[in-house]
Scaffold this active site. Structure first.
Site: not given
Length: 186
Positions: A75-78, A116, A144, A146
């Site tokens: 995940c590019e956020h976490h 995703q 996920h 996250c």
């Protein structure tokens, strides 16, 4: 390996309150850097390299489906993993793609920092670009970390995304046939 990556991991260890000099962590920055490079090796690949000319003449114009292609991404956020499977279909127009190439295309995009929704579209558009198919469909279902390990901590949640191009978007019956064949239709 980018020479500064292990140093950055060492700083992360210090930042979370650990001692990077303790026995169990001595080589962790180096190992973590190697792991991250492996998990993101999709950046070093191109669609042309992955397909490597494995496009073959065929008079088949019926749906081709590859189900349950395992995928692992971050995940590019976490920077936490999401893990799942992709179902890919296309309707050939004179050429078919080597079977393993579909899985390699999924991996190439999955092994990049992602969300995703974008991953699903990238795979569909790549299959379309390579095959010039009458239609392409991609469904991804993934869990996920996250969402499971932090935040709301929902252990059984699964995210589903889909992208339908060409005949799969234009024809409800074609789309429904695909969804039924992957076990998602009525």
């Amino acid at each position: 390996m980018h020479e500064q990556l292990p140093n950055h991991y060492r700083e992360i260890l210090i930042g979370v309150g650990e001692n990077p000099e303790r026995e169990g962590l001595l080589d962790t920055p180096k190992r973590a850097a190697k792991a991250m490079q492996y998990l993101c090796h999709g950046y070093q690949k191109s669609l042309e390299e992955v397909v490597n000319g494995a496009l073959f003449a065929s008079d088949n114009d019926e749906m081709v489906i590859i189900k349950d292609v395992e995928l692992y991404s971050l995940c590019e956020h976490h920077l936490l993993p999401f893990i799942g499977k992709a179902h890919v279909a296309y309707i050939p127009t004179g050429k078919v793609l080597g079977l393993s190439k579909v899985a390699r295309i999924v991996d190439m995009y999955a092994r990049r920092l992602q969300i995703q929704e974008s991953l699903t579209r990238q795979i569909a558009e790549a299959i379309q670009e390579v095959t010039r198919a009458a239609g392409v469909a991609v469904v991804i279902e993934a869990q996920h970390m996250c969402m499971m390990m932090r935040g709301v901590e929902k252990q059984n949640s699964v995210m589903n995304t889909s992208v339908m191009l060409g005949a799969f978007r234009e024809s409800g019956s074609t789309r429904q046939e695909f969804l039924q064949l992957i076990g998602r239709g009525k």
